[in-house]
Design a protein around this motif. Structure first.
Motif, PDB file in Angstrom:
ATOM      1  N   LYS A   1       3.599  23.014  -0.727  1.00 38.27           N
ATOM      2  CA  LYS A   1       4.259  24.318  -0.770  1.00 38.27           C
ATOM      3  C   LYS A   1       5.521  24.302   0.082  1.00 38.27           C
ATOM      4  N   ALA A   2       6.307  25.357  -0.063  1.00 31.74           N
ATOM      5  CA  ALA A   2       7.520  25.495   0.739  1.00 31.74           C
ATOM      6  C   ALA A   2       7.183  25.400   2.224  1.00 31.74           C
ATOM      7  N   GLY A   3       7.999  24.664   2.941  1.00 32.53           N
ATOM      8  CA  GLY A   3       7.783  24.442   4.364  1.00 32.53           C
ATOM      9  C   GLY A   3       7.120  23.125   4.685  1.00 32.53           C
ATOM     10  N   ASP A   4       6.483  22.493   3.694  1.00 31.10           N
ATOM     11  CA  ASP A   4       5.829  21.208   3.922  1.00 31.10           C
ATOM     12  C   ASP A   4       6.863  20.082   4.011  1.00 31.10           C
ATOM     13  N   VAL A   5       6.547  19.126   4.860  1.00 31.48           N
ATOM     14  CA  VAL A   5       7.320  17.882   4.946  1.00 31.48           C
ATOM     15  C   VAL A   5       6.469  16.788   4.316  1.00 31.48           C
ATOM     16  N   VAL A   6       6.987  16.170   3.260  1.00 33.20           N
ATOM     17  CA  VAL A   6       6.226  15.182   2.491  1.00 33.20           C
ATOM     18  C   VAL A   6       6.916  13.828   2.611  1.00 33.20           C
ATOM     19  N   THR A   7       6.145  12.818   3.012  1.00 31.62           N
ATOM     20  CA  THR A   7       6.700  11.492   3.270  1.00 31.62           C
ATOM     21  C   THR A   7       5.909  10.448   2.501  1.00 31.62           C
ATOM     22  N   VAL A   8       6.595   9.666   1.683  1.00 30.79           N
ATOM     23  CA  VAL A   8       5.980   8.526   1.006  1.00 30.79           C
ATOM     24  C   VAL A   8       6.342   7.278   1.797  1.00 30.79           C
ATOM     25  N   VAL A   9       5.318   6.534   2.205  1.00 30.32           N
ATOM     26  CA  VAL A   9       5.505   5.375   3.077  1.00 30.32           C
ATOM     27  C   VAL A   9       4.941   4.130   2.397  1.00 30.32           C
ATOM     28  N   ILE A  10       5.751   3.094   2.328  1.00 34.00           N
ATOM     29  CA  ILE A  10       5.287   1.784   1.874  1.00 34.00           C
ATOM     30  C   ILE A  10       5.764   0.766   2.899  1.00 34.00           C
ATOM     31  N   ASP A  11       4.843   0.214   3.657  1.00 35.66           N
ATOM     32  CA  ASP A  11       5.220  -0.770   4.663  1.00 35.66           C
ATOM     33  C   ASP A  11       5.907  -1.944   3.992  1.00 35.66           C
ATOM     34  N   GLY A  12       7.022  -2.364   4.564  1.00 38.10           N
ATOM     35  CA  GLY A  12       7.851  -3.404   3.966  1.00 38.10           C
ATOM     36  C   GLY A  12       9.027  -2.818   3.220  1.00 38.10           C
TER      37      GLY A  12
ATOM     38  N   THR B   1       0.855  -1.189   0.000  1.00 36.93           N
ATOM     39  CA  THR B   1       0.000   0.000   0.000  1.00 36.93           C
ATOM     40  C   THR B   1       0.884   1.229   0.000  1.00 36.93           C
ATOM     41  N   ILE B   2       0.592   2.150  -0.907  1.00 38.85           N
ATOM     42  CA  ILE B   2       1.372   3.388  -1.016  1.00 38.85           C
ATOM     43  C   ILE B   2       0.626   4.488  -0.284  1.00 38.85           C
ATOM     44  N   ARG B   3       1.297   5.119   0.677  1.00 36.69           N
ATOM     45  CA  ARG B   3       0.697   6.209   1.434  1.00 36.69           C
ATOM     46  C   ARG B   3       1.594   7.437   1.341  1.00 36.69           C
ATOM     47  N   THR B   4       0.976   8.621   1.301  1.00 32.76           N
ATOM     48  CA  THR B   4       1.724   9.873   1.329  1.00 32.76           C
ATOM     49  C   THR B   4       1.200  10.741   2.456  1.00 32.76           C
ATOM     50  N   LEU B   5       2.133  11.239   3.281  1.00 31.64           N
ATOM     51  CA  LEU B   5       1.795  12.112   4.403  1.00 31.64           C
ATOM     52  C   LEU B   5       2.365  13.499   4.132  1.00 31.64           C
ATOM     53  N   VAL B   6       1.584  14.514   4.451  1.00 30.03           N
ATOM     54  CA  VAL B   6       2.052  15.896   4.372  1.00 30.03           C
ATOM     55  C   VAL B   6       1.962  16.478   5.773  1.00 30.03           C
ATOM     56  N   ASN B   7       3.125  16.848   6.317  1.00 29.70           N
ATOM     57  CA  ASN B   7       3.216  17.353   7.693  1.00 29.70           C
ATOM     58  C   ASN B   7       2.574  16.380   8.682  1.00 29.70           C
ATOM     59  N   GLY B   8       2.791  15.083   8.419  1.00 30.24           N
ATOM     60  CA  GLY B   8       2.307  14.042   9.308  1.00 30.24           C
ATOM     61  C   GLY B   8       0.877  13.611   9.090  1.00 30.24           C
ATOM     62  N   ARG B   9       0.151  14.262   8.208  1.00 34.02           N
ATOM     63  CA  ARG B   9      -1.249  13.932   7.957  1.00 34.02           C
ATOM     64  C   ARG B   9      -1.371  13.129   6.667  1.00 34.02           C
ATOM     65  N   GLU B  10      -2.028  11.979   6.741  1.00 36.57           N
ATOM     66  CA  GLU B  10      -2.167  11.134   5.556  1.00 36.57           C
ATOM     67  C   GLU B  10      -3.046  11.801   4.504  1.00 36.57           C
ATOM     68  N   ARG B  11      -2.495  11.932   3.292  1.00 38.06           N
ATOM     69  CA  ARG B  11      -3.205  12.570   2.194  1.00 38.06           C
ATOM     70  C   ARG B  11      -3.464  11.624   1.023  1.00 38.06           C
ATOM     71  N   GLN B  12      -2.781  10.495   1.015  1.00 36.82           N
ATOM     72  CA  GLN B  12      -2.914   9.580  -0.100  1.00 36.82           C
ATOM     73  C   GLN B  12      -2.706   8.165   0.421  1.00 36.82           C
ATOM     74  N   SER B  13      -3.564   7.248   0.026  1.00 34.66           N
ATOM     75  CA  SER B  13      -3.414   5.841   0.401  1.00 34.66           C
ATOM     76  C   SER B  13      -4.132   4.993  -0.639  1.00 34.66           C
ATOM     77  N   TYR B  14      -3.393   4.090  -1.286  1.00 37.13           N
ATOM     78  CA  TYR B  14      -4.016   3.253  -2.308  1.00 37.13           C
ATOM     79  C   TYR B  14      -3.216   1.950  -2.446  1.00 37.13           C
ATOM     80  N   PRO B  15      -3.891   0.869  -2.868  1.00 37.46           N
ATOM     81  CA  PRO B  15      -3.209  -0.421  -2.990  1.00 37.46           C
ATOM     82  C   PRO B  15      -2.486  -0.563  -4.316  1.00 37.46           C
TER      83      PRO B  15
END
Length: 252
Positions: free
Chosen positions: A232-243, A179-193
């Protein structure tokens, strides 16, 4: 198996097999031949796990997004290239150029090639995949659509730092379980299999290899699904894939 790439405190760039605390340098990408003693990770900087000769991205490769956007289901990959200078790894700071305008994140699964691949059958394409990684395919929407006569895919996706790869490459995974998830400033914004993919990784490699020779270390971002949105500038963006792990950047 986990493959990574580091810069040591004395400036050396090394790649090889990662454990939780060490890197065992190897003679080349995907090599099984050690090239010196293991090195501790404590004083090293984690880099993008490979430096691809070709960084290929796909568009419209998820059923949910195709259905919502009214796009036809493709039978072959719809692809573009990102320059190698776009590549950064986990922990990087990425500056958004003023001319880029509105920029979106695109969290994606990345396929990494392990052996030379040309005119491959499906079985050969499957065997050519070394492993998987996390991708953030940053894109300037303003530039992509600025000229109605010529969508600017390469420029819109090719700025320095717009190709985030990391934190490492993991082999032995079943992509259907991811599952691919994307978090922006710690908040999940994207999640799909990943299982919603239209063309599977082996099918993608098979088709691409009819057009171009794929080489060890080449990376294919297999496309994104619903949920990509502006950052935007200042955002922390994290792509998370368990495994696999998490590839995080800070925008400036």
């Amino acid at each position: 198996m986990t493959w990574g790439r580091i810069q040591t405190a004395d400036g050396r760039v090394l790649s090889g097999i990662l454990s939780e605390t060490e890197l065992q340098p190897m003679a080349g990408f995907a090599s099984t031949t050690p090239a010196g003693p293991s090195l501790p990770l404590a004083d090293a900087t984690l880099l993008a796990p490979c430096q691809p000769g070709k960084f290929i991205g796909l568009w419209n490769n998820y059923r949910a997004a195709a259905e919502k956007n009214g796009n036809a289901i493709p039978t072959t990959p719809l692809w573009f290239l990102k320059p190698d200078t776009s590549v950064v790894g986990h922990g990087a700071t990425v500056t958004i150029p003023p001319q880029a305008g509105r920029v979106i994140f695109e969290g994606e699964l990345g396929v990494v090639i392990g052996t030379r691949c040309r005119n491959a059958s499906l079985a050969e394409a499957e065997a050519a995949i070394y492993g998987y990684t996390c991708i953030n395919d940053l894109t300037s929407l303003d530039i992509l659509n600025a000229d109605p006569s010529f969508p600017q895919w390469t420029r819109a996706k090719g700025f320095d730092g717009f190709g985030v790869i990391g934190p490492h490459i993991v082999s032995g995974l079943d992509w259907r379980d991811l599952t691919i998830r994307t978090l922006v400033n710690g908040r999940e914004r994207q999640s799909y299999p990943a299982a919603d993919m239209i063309l599977s990784p082996a099918e993608i490699v098979h088709h691409l290899s009819q057009d171009i020779t794929l080489m060890p270390g080449d990376v294919i971002a297999v496309g994104t699904s619903l949920g990509a949105r502006p950052v935007k500038a200042g955002d922390v963006v994290t792509v998370v894939i368990d495994g696999i792990g998490a590839a995080e950047i800070t925008l400036a």
